[in-house]
Design an enzyme around this catalytic site. Structure first.
Site, PDB file in Angstrom:
ATOM      1  N   SER A   1      95.656 159.664  97.342  1.00  0.00           N
ATOM      2  CA  SER A   1      94.707 158.735  96.926  1.00  0.00           C
ATOM      3  C   SER A   1      94.733 157.615  97.427  1.00  0.00           C
ATOM      4  O   SER A   1      96.367 157.110  97.599  1.00  0.00           O
ATOM      5  CB  SER A   1      94.996 158.557  94.780  1.00  0.00           C
TER       6      SER A   1
ATOM      7  N   LYS B   1     101.135 160.091  82.036  1.00  0.00           N
ATOM      8  CA  LYS B   1     101.057 158.805  82.797  1.00  0.00           C
ATOM      9  C   LYS B   1      99.622 158.800  82.099  1.00  0.00           C
ATOM     10  O   LYS B   1      99.413 158.338  81.288  1.00  0.00           O
ATOM     11  CB  LYS B   1     101.400 157.367  83.447  1.00  0.00           C
ATOM     12  N   ASP B   2      98.825 160.598  82.640  1.00  0.00           N
ATOM     13  CA  ASP B   2      97.449 160.538  81.940  1.00  0.00           C
ATOM     14  C   ASP B   2      97.569 160.992  80.926  1.00  0.00           C
ATOM     15  O   ASP B   2      96.275 160.874  80.190  1.00  0.00           O
ATOM     16  CB  ASP B   2      96.968 161.172  83.408  1.00  0.00           C
TER      17      ASP B   2
ATOM     18  N   HIS C   1      92.359 165.680  97.540  1.00  0.00           N
ATOM     19  CA  HIS C   1      93.632 165.703  98.471  1.00  0.00           C
ATOM     20  C   HIS C   1      93.767 165.651  99.496  1.00  0.00           C
ATOM     21  O   HIS C   1      94.825 166.207  99.711  1.00  0.00           O
ATOM     22  CB  HIS C   1      93.637 167.115  97.254  1.00  0.00           C
TER      23      HIS C   1
ATOM     24  N   GLU D   1      69.108 153.849  75.915  1.00  0.00           N
ATOM     25  CA  GLU D   1      70.900 153.419  75.828  1.00  0.00           C
ATOM     26  C   GLU D   1      71.337 152.281  76.662  1.00  0.00           C
ATOM     27  O   GLU D   1      70.988 152.255  78.343  1.00  0.00           O
ATOM     28  CB  GLU D   1      71.535 154.988  76.893  1.00  0.00           C
TER      29      GLU D   1
END
Length: 418
Positions: free
Chosen positions: A217, A241-242, A213, A285
């Site tokens: 972005s 959107k998220d 922030h 893994e």
């Protein structure tokens, strides 16, 4: 700045003494965000949501788990069979680790493609690498807790790697084990750290968001916002959107949990740990496999350990290795091709790590390992200096709106420095 719901007297009273509502309004509602973010930007928030899911499901499992070498395996089976919805919580947690890494790896590769590690976001990138390292440590310790065959021998092999460190290696291994072999003290150590580290990750994630922030972005064009015309509020545009991305992501996650919960697991881990029987092929893994392949590609144990850890630590230096003035690979045609070669190389390393170190896999693993370090140490600096990037748009809004073909830097105008 007024509180978002200033008409509510209770909210006004709280906000005057603890401005939490003002903070949320500024950071989530009014926070200016580039207007051209694609769905590739969803994976950061998806990783954060997966972290929350992992913490809550882990707390539930910890209530019923017994960290003792004679009881751990049976306590996991009891969770699966006798605890109400224990099977669901374990499958959510077990598969959640894989989906956490999927979201994180896509988030990292998106950052590599669009140059999100470049100035002024170097510290933001480095905090992300710290989160990755903490995730790996947490996941490794969690994999040991079921105390199955692969858990036990995976812990034995990986902790033994530290013995390659000159002078202090054996002491480090003894400290990790809590003795002279993987035993009950090891299990207790790993359980304690596995429970603690997710909360450390939360702390680093908070710093990651503060750094994000600070300068905002990055975006697919890799150019800075010029003004209000290049931005939109985070809410409601990107929250919606998220949420859509989250719904799709959770559908795939739920399909794995309910229909193929053991697809990514190893059958050997459903056998109790037996120190007297070594599995024919010890495999970690899937999210560790590229680094495992790098470790095995180098015959010398110490150099293999250095290369394995170096494959992660090299990401810290990336902001200074890449000297290009342009962020986004959209305008870097040469870098773009080599980026996709790196993606293919990581897939090959994953495939090699899943197979025994014999025959063709030895040669392929060494070539893929060489290319990984060659990409970051040689190609990235060279491309940054020698490549001629394409001209950048004059602004985000000009590129998004396409007003009769936006004026491009380089066509009668100087190229913008990102």
């Amino acid at each position: 700045m007024a509180a978002p719901v200033a008409q509510n007297r209770l909210v006004r009273w709280i906000d005057h003494r603890l401005p939490v509502f003002t903070f949320l309004d500024h950071e989530l509602h009014q926070y200016p965000t580039p207007r051209n973010l694609s769905y590739w930007w969803n994976f950061g928030s998806l990783a954060g949501i997966m972290l929350v899911i992992m913490i809550f499901s882990g707390i539930f499992l910890a209530m019923h788990y017994t960290p003792h070498k004679d009881l751990a395996f049976d306590s996991v089976e009891r969770i699966m069979r006798d605890v109400n919805f224990g099977w669901l919580m374990r499958y959510i947690h077990m598969n959640g680790a894989s989906f956490f890494f999927i979201a994180t790896y896509i988030h990292i590769f998106r950052g590599l493609y669009y140059g999100s590690y470049k100035e002024p976001r170097e510290l933001l990138w480095m905090l992300g690498v710290v989160i990755l390292i903490l995730m790996m440590a947490t996941a490794f310790m969690g994999y040991v807790l079921p105390w199955g065959q692969m858990s036990y021998w995976g812990a034995t092999v990986i902790t033994n790697l530290f013995s390659a460190i000159p002078w202090i290696g054996e002491d480090i291994v003894t400290l990790l084990w809590g003795g002279f072999t993987v035993d009950n003290p090891t299990l207790n150590r790993f359980f304690s750290l596995h429970y603690l580290l997710p909360f450390v990750i939360v702390g680093v994630v908070v710093l990651h968001l503060v750094a994000l922030h600070q300068h905002g972005s990055n975006n697919p064009l890799g150019i800075d916002r010029k003004g209000p015309q290049d931005s939109i509020p985070f809410h409601p545009y990107y929250t919606i959107k998220d949420m859509y991305g989250l719904a799709v992501f959770l559908l795939v996650y739920a399909a794995m949990v309910f229909y193929a919960p053991n697809f990514l697991g190893d059958p050997a881990n459903y056998e109790p740990a037996n120190p007297l029987v070594t599995p024919p092929h010890i495999v970690p893994e899937w999210y560790f496999l590229p680094f495992y392949a790098i470790l095995r590609a180098i015959p010398n144990k110490l150099l293999g350990v250095v290369a394995m850890f170096g494959a992660i630590l090299i990401l810290f230096a990336l902001p200074w290795l890449d000297r290009s003035r342009v962020r986004s690979a959209r305008f870097r045609p040469v870098y773009k091709w080599f980026f996709w070669l790196l993606v293919i190389d990581c897939v090959v390393l994953t495939w090699v790590g899943a197979n025994p170190p014999e025959g063709k896999f030895i040669l392929i693993g060494r070539i893929a390992t060489f290319w990984y370090f060659f990409h970051f140490l040689i190609l990235v600096p060279l491309i940054g200096v020698l490549e001629r990037p394409l001209p950048l748009p004059t602004s985000i809004s000009a590129a998004v709106l396409g007003k009769g073909g936006p004026k491009l830097a380089g066509a009668g105008a100087p190229m913008e420095k990102p």
